[in-house]
Design a protein around this motif. Sequence first.
Motif, PDB file in Angstrom:
ATOM      1  N   LYS A   2      13.388 -71.816   2.884  1.00  0.00           N
ATOM      2  CA  LYS A   2      13.604 -72.608   3.294  1.00  0.00           C
ATOM      3  C   LYS A   2      13.555 -73.940   3.341  1.00  0.00           C
ATOM      4  O   LYS A   2      14.525 -74.800   3.683  1.00  0.00           O
ATOM      5  N   SER A   3      12.357 -74.648   2.589  1.00  0.00           N
ATOM      6  CA  SER A   3      12.931 -75.696   1.735  1.00  0.00           C
ATOM      7  C   SER A   3      13.541 -75.902   0.673  1.00  0.00           C
ATOM      8  O   SER A   3      14.149 -76.928  -0.386  1.00  0.00           O
ATOM      9  N   ALA A   6      17.998 -76.707   1.978  1.00  0.00           N
ATOM     10  CA  ALA A   6      18.647 -78.419   2.613  1.00  0.00           C
ATOM     11  C   ALA A   6      18.695 -79.196   0.673  1.00  0.00           C
ATOM     12  O   ALA A   6      19.912 -79.755   1.021  1.00  0.00           O
ATOM     13  N   LEU A  10      22.995 -80.346   0.008  1.00  0.00           N
ATOM     14  CA  LEU A  10      22.882 -81.505  -0.721  1.00  0.00           C
ATOM     15  C   LEU A  10      23.610 -81.509  -2.044  1.00  0.00           C
ATOM     16  O   LEU A  10      24.718 -82.024  -2.351  1.00  0.00           O
ATOM     17  N   SER A  42      22.533 -87.498   4.979  1.00  0.00           N
ATOM     18  CA  SER A  42      21.487 -86.580   4.565  1.00  0.00           C
ATOM     19  C   SER A  42      20.435 -86.837   3.949  1.00  0.00           C
ATOM     20  O   SER A  42      19.554 -85.844   3.463  1.00  0.00           O
ATOM     21  N   ALA A  45      17.086 -84.280   3.983  1.00  0.00           N
ATOM     22  CA  ALA A  45      16.782 -83.318   3.201  1.00  0.00           C
ATOM     23  C   ALA A  45      16.225 -83.640   1.792  1.00  0.00           C
ATOM     24  O   ALA A  45      15.599 -83.036   1.290  1.00  0.00           O
ATOM     25  N   ARG A  48      11.467 -85.726   3.527  1.00  0.00           N
ATOM     26  CA  ARG A  48      10.790 -84.833   4.712  1.00  0.00           C
ATOM     27  C   ARG A  48       9.948 -85.477   5.693  1.00  0.00           C
ATOM     28  O   ARG A  48       9.204 -86.651   5.463  1.00  0.00           O
TER      29      ARG A  48
END
Length: 61
Positions: A2-3, A6, A10, A42, A45, A48
């Motif tokens: 998941k990390s 993003a 980008l 964004s 992204a 955090r």
Amino acid sequence: MKSLLAPLLLASAMLGAALLGSAGLIAKEIAQTLPFLVLAVSSPAWLRGDRSCNLLKGASR
């Protein structure tokens, strides 16, 4: 996993803008400023919520 999703999206958006600019499909001036606009839009992204620098908490521990 998941990390990484993003930042990879980008980076691919920024590379896509550069390729569209070099191919001549969009104006070169727009292609030069588009990566900065993608970063501004964004920001979650790359900034955090749990890892961002919070100036209101203070720098000293």
